[in-house]
Design an enzyme around this catalytic site. Sequence first.
Site, PDB file in Angstrom:
ATOM      1  N   TYR A  65     -21.471  13.066  -4.823  1.00 47.11           N
ATOM      2  CA  TYR A  65     -21.016  13.338  -3.452  1.00 47.11           C
ATOM      3  C   TYR A  65     -22.047  12.896  -2.410  1.00 47.11           C
ATOM      4  O   TYR A  65     -21.672  12.479  -1.313  1.00 47.11           O
ATOM      5  CB  TYR A  65     -20.636  14.821  -3.290  1.00 47.11           C
ATOM      6  N   ARG A  68     -21.300   9.323  -1.878  1.00 48.63           N
ATOM      7  CA  ARG A  68     -20.060   9.128  -1.100  1.00 48.63           C
ATOM      8  C   ARG A  68     -20.279   9.508   0.362  1.00 48.63           C
ATOM      9  O   ARG A  68     -19.755   8.858   1.273  1.00 48.63           O
ATOM     10  CB  ARG A  68     -18.918   9.946  -1.712  1.00 48.63           C
ATOM     11  N   ASP A 105     -12.649  12.185   3.901  1.00 47.71           N
ATOM     12  CA  ASP A 105     -13.381  11.475   4.962  1.00 47.71           C
ATOM     13  C   ASP A 105     -12.938  12.002   6.325  1.00 47.71           C
ATOM     14  O   ASP A 105     -11.995  12.798   6.430  1.00 47.71           O
ATOM     15  CB  ASP A 105     -13.178   9.949   4.831  1.00 47.71           C
ATOM     16  N   HIS A 120      -7.753  18.819   0.801  1.00 45.35           N
ATOM     17  CA  HIS A 120      -8.762  18.705  -0.256  1.00 45.35           C
ATOM     18  C   HIS A 120     -10.186  18.875   0.273  1.00 45.35           C
ATOM     19  O   HIS A 120     -11.143  18.484  -0.388  1.00 45.35           O
ATOM     20  CB  HIS A 120      -8.614  17.373  -0.995  1.00 45.35           C
ATOM     21  N   GLU A 215       2.035  -0.932  -2.307  1.00 46.37           N
ATOM     22  CA  GLU A 215       3.095  -1.309  -3.259  1.00 46.37           C
ATOM     23  C   GLU A 215       3.874  -0.053  -3.629  1.00 46.37           C
ATOM     24  O   GLU A 215       3.374   1.063  -3.459  1.00 46.37           O
ATOM     25  CB  GLU A 215       2.478  -1.943  -4.508  1.00 46.37           C
TER      26      GLU A 215
HETATM   27  N1  APR Z   1      -2.793   0.138   2.348  1.00 49.37           N
HETATM   28  C1  APR Z   1      -1.899   1.043   1.886  1.00 49.37           C
HETATM   29  N2  APR Z   1      -1.976   1.611   0.672  1.00 49.37           N
HETATM   30  C2  APR Z   1      -2.996   1.237  -0.117  1.00 49.37           C
HETATM   31  C3  APR Z   1      -3.980   0.300   0.293  1.00 49.37           C
HETATM   32  C4  APR Z   1      -3.837  -0.258   1.577  1.00 49.37           C
HETATM   33  N3  APR Z   1      -4.716  -1.153   2.072  1.00 49.37           N
HETATM   34  N4  APR Z   1      -4.860   0.157  -0.724  1.00 49.37           N
HETATM   35  C5  APR Z   1      -4.456   0.946  -1.712  1.00 49.37           C
HETATM   36  N5  APR Z   1      -3.333   1.620  -1.361  1.00 49.37           N
HETATM   37  C6  APR Z   1      -2.569   2.603  -2.122  1.00 49.37           C
HETATM   38  C7  APR Z   1      -2.500   2.326  -3.605  1.00 49.37           C
HETATM   39  O1  APR Z   1      -1.410   1.475  -3.909  1.00 49.37           O
HETATM   40  C8  APR Z   1      -2.306   3.737  -4.167  1.00 49.37           C
HETATM   41  O2  APR Z   1      -0.920   4.059  -4.292  1.00 49.37           O
HETATM   42  O3  APR Z   1      -3.220   3.841  -1.989  1.00 49.37           O
HETATM   43  C9  APR Z   1      -2.925   4.647  -3.113  1.00 49.37           C
HETATM   44  C10 APR Z   1      -4.221   5.316  -3.550  1.00 49.37           C
HETATM   45  O4  APR Z   1      -3.949   6.210  -4.589  1.00 49.37           O
HETATM   46  P1  APR Z   1      -5.102   7.127  -5.214  1.00 49.37           P
HETATM   47  O5  APR Z   1      -6.314   6.305  -5.470  1.00 49.37           O
HETATM   48  O6  APR Z   1      -4.524   7.868  -6.342  1.00 49.37           O
HETATM   49  O7  APR Z   1      -5.484   8.115  -3.998  1.00 49.37           O
HETATM   50  P2  APR Z   1      -4.765   9.462  -3.552  1.00 49.37           P
HETATM   51  O8  APR Z   1      -3.296   9.396  -3.759  1.00 49.37           O
HETATM   52  O9  APR Z   1      -5.255   9.780  -2.195  1.00 49.37           O
HETATM   53  O10 APR Z   1      -5.391  10.489  -4.570  1.00 49.37           O
HETATM   54  C11 APR Z   1      -5.062  11.850  -4.472  1.00 49.37           C
HETATM   55  O11 APR Z   1      -6.704  12.349  -6.111  1.00 49.37           O
HETATM   56  O12 APR Z   1      -8.713  12.468  -7.231  1.00 49.37           O
HETATM   57  C12 APR Z   1      -8.055  12.695  -6.144  1.00 49.37           C
HETATM   58  O13 APR Z   1      -8.809  14.353  -4.760  1.00 49.37           O
HETATM   59  C13 APR Z   1      -8.589  12.971  -4.837  1.00 49.37           C
HETATM   60  O14 APR Z   1      -7.393  13.335  -2.781  1.00 49.37           O
HETATM   61  C14 APR Z   1      -7.466  12.537  -3.936  1.00 49.37           C
HETATM   62  C15 APR Z   1      -6.242  12.701  -4.817  1.00 49.37           C
END
Ligand code: APR
Length: 245
Positions: A65, A68, A105, A120, A215
């Site tokens: 952390y 980050r 963030d 979170h 996507e």
């Molecule tokens: N624009 C839009 N979407 C995007 C972009 C972009 N430039 N880049 C990536 N993504 C999308 C990906 O396609 C994916 O579906 O963002 C999503 C990110 O997914 P995760 O990495 O799983 O993030 P998140 O859904 O926020 O995760 C949920 O998991 O571990 C944890 O606590 C952490 O809050 C987080 C939670």
Amino acid sequence: MSSGPGQRAKGDWFPLVILTGAGISKESGLDTFRDPDGIWKRHRLEDVATPEGFARNPGLVQAFYNARRRSLLDRAIAPNAAHRAIAELQAARPGDVTLVTQNVDDLHERAGSGEVWHMHGELLRAQCQACGHSWECREDLGEETVCPECGARGRARPDVVWFGEIPRMLDDIYGAVERCRGFAAIGTSGQVYPAAGLVVEAVRAGAHTVELNLEPTDGLGLFGEGIYGPASEVVPSWVAQFLEG
Ligand code: APR
């Protein structure tokens, strides 16, 4: 902008709940979790994002952390057009846009969003395990960290929600979703509950729903429509329809 068969007149979306995830901050320079270059490809979440991991190896978790936090505070990191568009929409529709984020963030705040529900937790806050006090913290945490409230040393942890812990503000979030007429999930993979289940509650409430993502996600079928592309492009154009006229 693409839209599905469920498109409604713009007023019908309000009150609106927006749920954001790591994808909205990707173009700001912060890594997502589950993309090919994501954080969980480099770290085991069991080690760095669970209470058990922290109990086993607090130094490892603090280092994760601390790194980050430093990245977030790097001069190169700034909100992008998607964060700004949401802030603009909140300003244009006071009280009508609830912003819920899974992100730890502060880019929504930096973009000008006044009220952000961090389900979170927040990377720039620390919490004392001795007294529960939470405070703004932009420094590394470690054994030397002293709680400003009770003076306990070495008892601070990042004020974030780990796997196995209960997300913040759930009553408020479910209340807002029950009342909403529009629900948008932006840049989230829909893999983590309860956030991933909010769209189901929104549909149950009769709300119009949309996924905005790079996507289609596995949860695509739950949404009335999907709009795909980088957040910095699709979010401003989606928001623009509500600001016009
Ligand atoms: N624009 C839009 N979407 C995007 C972009 C972009 N430039 N880049 C990536 N993504 C999308 C990906 O396609 C994916 O579906 O963002 C999503 C990110 O997914 P995760 O990495 O799983 O993030 P998140 O859904 O926020 O995760 C949920 O998991 O571990 C944890 O606590 C952490 O809050 C987080 C939670």
